[in-house]
Design a protein around this motif. Structure first.
Motif, short mmCIF file in Angstrom:
data_model
loop_
_atom_site.label_atom_id
_atom_site.label_comp_id
_atom_site.label_asym_id
_atom_site.label_seq_id
_atom_site.Cartn_x
_atom_site.Cartn_y
_atom_site.Cartn_z
N GLN A 27 -38.37 -14.71 -27.73
CA GLN A 27 -37.19 -15.58 -27.62
C GLN A 27 -37.42 -16.79 -26.70
N ALA A 28 -38.53 -16.79 -25.97
CA ALA A 28 -38.79 -17.87 -25.01
C ALA A 28 -39.04 -19.19 -25.74
N LYS A 29 -38.51 -20.26 -25.19
CA LYS A 29 -38.74 -21.60 -25.72
C LYS A 29 -40.13 -22.04 -25.24
N ILE A 30 -40.93 -22.56 -26.16
CA ILE A 30 -42.30 -22.95 -25.82
C ILE A 30 -42.43 -24.47 -25.92
N GLN A 31 -43.01 -25.07 -24.89
CA GLN A 31 -43.25 -26.50 -24.84
C GLN A 31 -44.72 -26.74 -24.59
N LEU A 57 -53.11 -44.62 -33.23
CA LEU A 57 -52.90 -43.23 -32.81
C LEU A 57 -52.74 -43.14 -31.31
N LEU A 58 -53.54 -43.89 -30.57
CA LEU A 58 -53.42 -43.89 -29.11
C LEU A 58 -52.05 -44.41 -28.67
N MET A 59 -51.52 -45.42 -29.36
CA MET A 59 -50.18 -45.92 -29.06
C MET A 59 -49.13 -44.84 -29.34
N LEU A 60 -49.32 -44.09 -30.41
CA LEU A 60 -48.41 -42.99 -30.72
C LEU A 60 -48.43 -41.94 -29.61
N ILE A 61 -49.62 -41.60 -29.16
CA ILE A 61 -49.78 -40.60 -28.09
C ILE A 61 -49.07 -41.08 -26.83
N ARG A 62 -49.27 -42.33 -26.48
CA ARG A 62 -48.61 -42.88 -25.29
C ARG A 62 -47.09 -42.87 -25.44
N GLY A 63 -46.63 -43.02 -26.67
CA GLY A 63 -45.20 -43.02 -26.94
C GLY A 63 -44.54 -41.66 -26.77
N LEU A 64 -45.32 -40.61 -26.68
CA LEU A 64 -44.75 -39.27 -26.45
C LEU A 64 -43.89 -39.23 -25.20
N PHE A 65 -44.30 -39.95 -24.17
CA PHE A 65 -43.61 -39.90 -22.88
C PHE A 65 -42.29 -40.67 -22.89
N ASP A 66 -42.08 -41.47 -23.94
CA ASP A 66 -40.83 -42.23 -24.05
C ASP A 66 -39.73 -41.44 -24.75
N VAL A 67 -40.09 -40.33 -25.37
CA VAL A 67 -39.12 -39.54 -26.12
C VAL A 67 -38.25 -38.75 -25.15
N ARG A 68 -36.93 -38.95 -25.25
CA ARG A 68 -35.98 -38.24 -24.40
C ARG A 68 -34.83 -37.64 -25.21
N THR A 69 -34.53 -38.25 -26.35
CA THR A 69 -33.38 -37.83 -27.13
C THR A 69 -33.80 -37.35 -28.52
N LYS A 70 -32.87 -36.73 -29.23
CA LYS A 70 -33.16 -36.27 -30.59
C LYS A 70 -33.46 -37.45 -31.51
N LEU A 128 -43.82 -29.48 -29.58
CA LEU A 128 -44.04 -30.76 -28.91
C LEU A 128 -42.79 -31.29 -28.21
N PHE A 129 -41.62 -31.07 -28.80
CA PHE A 129 -40.40 -31.66 -28.26
C PHE A 129 -39.33 -30.63 -27.94
N THR A 130 -39.73 -29.45 -27.50
CA THR A 130 -38.77 -28.42 -27.14
C THR A 130 -37.84 -28.91 -26.04
N PHE A 131 -38.37 -29.69 -25.12
CA PHE A 131 -37.59 -30.17 -23.97
C PHE A 131 -36.40 -31.04 -24.37
N VAL A 132 -36.45 -31.63 -25.56
CA VAL A 132 -35.35 -32.51 -25.99
C VAL A 132 -34.07 -31.70 -26.19
N CYS A 133 -34.18 -30.56 -26.86
CA CYS A 133 -33.00 -29.71 -27.12
C CYS A 133 -32.74 -28.73 -25.98
N HIS A 134 -33.73 -28.48 -25.15
CA HIS A 134 -33.60 -27.52 -24.05
C HIS A 134 -34.06 -28.20 -22.76
N PRO A 135 -33.17 -28.95 -22.11
CA PRO A 135 -33.56 -29.74 -20.94
C PRO A 135 -34.04 -28.91 -19.75
N GLN A 136 -33.78 -27.60 -19.75
CA GLN A 136 -34.26 -26.76 -18.65
C GLN A 136 -35.78 -26.54 -18.75
N VAL A 137 -36.37 -26.85 -19.90
CA VAL A 137 -37.82 -26.68 -20.10
C VAL A 137 -38.50 -28.02 -19.78
N PRO A 138 -39.42 -28.04 -18.81
CA PRO A 138 -40.10 -29.29 -18.46
C PRO A 138 -41.05 -29.76 -19.57
#
Length: 188
Positions: A27-31, A57-70, A128-138
């Protein structure tokens, strides 16, 4: 002693660890740790890839850190899928070795490093984006790598003569004592 099931777990991508977590705590959320993904991708792509495909692809990878919302997550995933579709032929290109009499012709994928980063992302996508729906997960493991994990490693090393049961008791006592303290503000 058994550990209480966590709400969420941040991992660096080790398949054995993922399998163990899914077995012990289904049941644990995995990030997946975004810093580990970025670091591995940068190693394969370098800081300045030559191919346009690698640069994108490198620009896409760097863009991972900009994702905060659904919405940002959907946009990132859509951009990634477009990248995959646009460069599918490029990623299938093969290089061939010199033909030798009586032997099969040897070949390999020409753009192995870019393919490796694509595989890294494909494997990470479910977590990859578990933290978006579950903000308690870093998003990353950074808060534990220099903190609690390094102290636990040092503690076990200092008491390396203890048998396994005593080491587990030592770790359990250390964790219990940490649990009685007020947690730092930057740890989720």
């Amino acid at each position: 002693k058994t550990l209480q099931a966590p709400d969420g777990v941040v991992i660096d991508g080790q398949k054995g660890l993922l399998a163990a977590i899914l077995c012990l705590w289904p049941q644990a959320k995995i990030q997946r740790c975004l810093v580990h993904i970025e670091r591995l991708a940068r190693i394969k792509l370098t800081r300045n890839p030559k191919a346009r495909t690698g640069k994108e692809l490198l620009m896409l990878i760097r863009g991972l850190f900009d994702v905060r919302t659904k919405r940002q997550r959907r946009r990132w995933l859509r951009t990634y899928r477009r990248w995959e579709h646009r460069h599918a032929r490029f990623l299938k290109e093969r290089s061939y070795g010199e033909p030798q009499v009586g032997k099969k012709r040897i070949w390999w994928y020409t753009h192995r490093n870019i393919r490796a980063v694509r595989s890294l992302l494909r494997n990470a996508l479910p977590h990859l984006f578990t933290f978006v729906c579950h903000p308690q997960v870093p998003q990353t493991t950074n808060h534990v790598e220099g903190g609690i994990n390094s102290r636990l490693k040092e503690l076990v090393h200092r008491h390396r003569g203890l048998n396994q049961d005593r080491k587990q008791g030592l770790v359990a006592e250390y964790l219990a004592s940490r649990g009685r303290k007020k947690p730092p503000r930057n740890v989720a």
